[in-house]
Design a protein around this motif. Structure first.
Motif, PDB file in Angstrom:
ATOM      1  N   TYR A 196      -6.041   5.407  -7.866  1.00 12.34           N
ATOM      2  CA  TYR A 196      -5.188   4.223  -7.745  1.00 12.34           C
ATOM      3  C   TYR A 196      -5.771   3.198  -6.782  1.00 12.34           C
ATOM      4  O   TYR A 196      -6.404   3.553  -5.792  1.00 12.34           O
ATOM      5  CB  TYR A 196      -3.789   4.633  -7.276  1.00 12.34           C
ATOM      6  N   ALA A 197      -5.557   1.943  -7.114  1.00 11.83           N
ATOM      7  CA  ALA A 197      -5.914   0.862  -6.196  1.00 11.83           C
ATOM      8  C   ALA A 197      -5.012   0.950  -4.970  1.00 11.83           C
ATOM      9  O   ALA A 197      -3.933   1.556  -5.012  1.00 11.83           O
ATOM     10  CB  ALA A 197      -5.729  -0.482  -6.899  1.00 11.83           C
ATOM     11  N   PRO A 198      -5.421   0.350  -3.846  1.00 10.99           N
ATOM     12  CA  PRO A 198      -4.603   0.399  -2.627  1.00 10.99           C
ATOM     13  C   PRO A 198      -3.171  -0.063  -2.885  1.00 10.99           C
ATOM     14  O   PRO A 198      -2.938  -1.113  -3.500  1.00 10.99           O
ATOM     15  CB  PRO A 198      -5.332  -0.557  -1.683  1.00 10.99           C
ATOM     16  N   GLY A 199      -2.217   0.747  -2.438  1.00 10.23           N
ATOM     17  CA  GLY A 199      -0.808   0.402  -2.581  1.00 10.23           C
ATOM     18  C   GLY A 199      -0.193   0.786  -3.916  1.00 10.23           C
ATOM     19  O   GLY A 199       1.017   0.590  -4.119  1.00 10.23           O
ATOM     20  N   GLN A 200      -0.987   1.337  -4.841  1.00 10.61           N
ATOM     21  CA  GLN A 200      -0.489   1.678  -6.176  1.00 10.61           C
ATOM     22  C   GLN A 200      -0.160   3.169  -6.256  1.00 10.61           C
ATOM     23  O   GLN A 200      -0.797   4.001  -5.602  1.00 10.61           O
ATOM     24  CB  GLN A 200      -1.512   1.301  -7.240  1.00 10.61           C
TER      25      GLN A 200
END
Length: 333
Positions: A196-200
């Motif tokens: 996941y991308a940061p914050g996802q």
């Protein structure tokens, strides 16, 4: 099922939503045809069609990120009611199509152009052989990115297109915009496998009160319930690779806008905070500067999910869509 005569606009109503979905929509859905084709790298991509309503005109619906054609049953019903055959596909990595990561809820892509190639294969294998006189395209959000690139690369295939809240840019805080893509690249390089991308995070059904997508509680809840009934459709946040691939593809849409010869209607929700409305404006302006036809229509008060909004926003969206397609039909006749 009764198909309405041309130029007669009547769409499903929120006040009768449950009855419509349980009755005529469910009846139509039972008549669907489904299949799979081989996309890039032999990945299995799922599709659906509702045919036999018009032998001359077909609409190809290109859905957005995390979506499935299962979500669009009400829309398909409204389009069929207006006298069109309808086709749609589930993009690789989501819906009923093969996933691209071990975590099946991760929204991942290797190359954004693979989406575009899959759409071309779908058109060539499942739609073109039926010999429709006219082909229309209705694309939403990430589907708008895919459709924009498809139209730029394949002039002449589609007679008229509508882009609903297209992802020609992603809504990002101003201070983050310059670093979003390089940050996603760095995160991807640090991950041993797609992550996941940061914050996802994985799929999370955001409560209606907190949702940024639409203001129709009954439509929103129906789509969330669908994903509980069919958990295999669930997709959560995007991967780091998807983020920088998506941002690069959005920029290419604007760069290639002059190559699009198909008349475009771009529908924009004034309260959309998912995609970048300024990027949509630039896309439209770039087409117009090149002498191409791109009409921008802003739906004041609407959020991102224009096709799932409350009736006072959704009905003008559908009316404008059908009117745009009918202009091409008039020119053809």
């Amino acid at each position: 099922m009764t198909v309405q005569p041309p130029h007669y606009f009547q769409f499903s109503q929120e006040s009768q939503f449950r009855e419509t979905m349980a009755g005529p929509v469910a009846e139509l859905w039972q008549r669907r045809q489904e299949g799979m084709f081989e996309g890039v790298d032999q990945l299995k991509v799922g599709w659906v069609s509702l045919t036999g309503f018009n032998h001359d005109k077909a609409i190809i619906v290109v859905n957005g990120r995390i979506e499935s054609y299962w979500k669009y049953q009400e829309l398909f019903y409204d389009l069929v009611q207006q006298g069109y055959d309808v086709f749609a596909l589930d993009h690789r990595g989501q819906g009923v199509s093969d996933r691209l990561a071990e975590d099946t809820e991760l929204g991942h892509i290797e190359e954004f152009d693979d989406y575009v190639s899959d759409l071309k294969t779908f058109f060539e294998c499942e739609i073109a052989p039926r010999n429709y006189c006219q082909h229309f395209m209705l694309a939403h959000s990430m589907g708008g990115t895919i459709a924009s690139l498809f139209l730029a690369e394949n002039p002449g295939l589609i007679d008229s297109a509508v882009l609903s809240a297209p992802m020609h840019g992603i809504h990002i805080n101003n201070w983050m915009k310059p670093i979003a893509s390089p940050l996603a690249r760095v995160v991807e390089q640090m991950q041993r496998q797609p992550g996941y991308a940061p914050g996802q995070v994985p799929y999370y059904p955001k409560p209606f009160a907190d949702n940024p997508l639409c203001q129709s509680q009954i439509r929103y809840q129906w789509f969330r319930d669908l994903y509980e009934q069919k958990p295999e459709l669930k997709i959560g946040g995007p991967s780091a690779r998807w983020v920088w691939q998506g941002l690069a593809a959005a920029r290419r849409c604007i760069a290639r806008a002059p190559d699009i010869t198909t008349p475009i209607l771009l529908l924009q929700g004034s309260e959309d905070n998912i995609v970048d409305n300024q990027a949509q404006n630039l896309f439209c302006h770039t087409m117009q500067q090149a002498g191409r036809h791109c009409q921008l229509k802003v739906i004041e008060g609407a959020r991102h999910e224009l096709l799932f909004e409350v009736d006072k926003y959704r009905h003008p969206v559908l009316s404008a869509t059908i009117s745009h397609f009918r202009k091409a039909e008039t020119i053809e006749s």
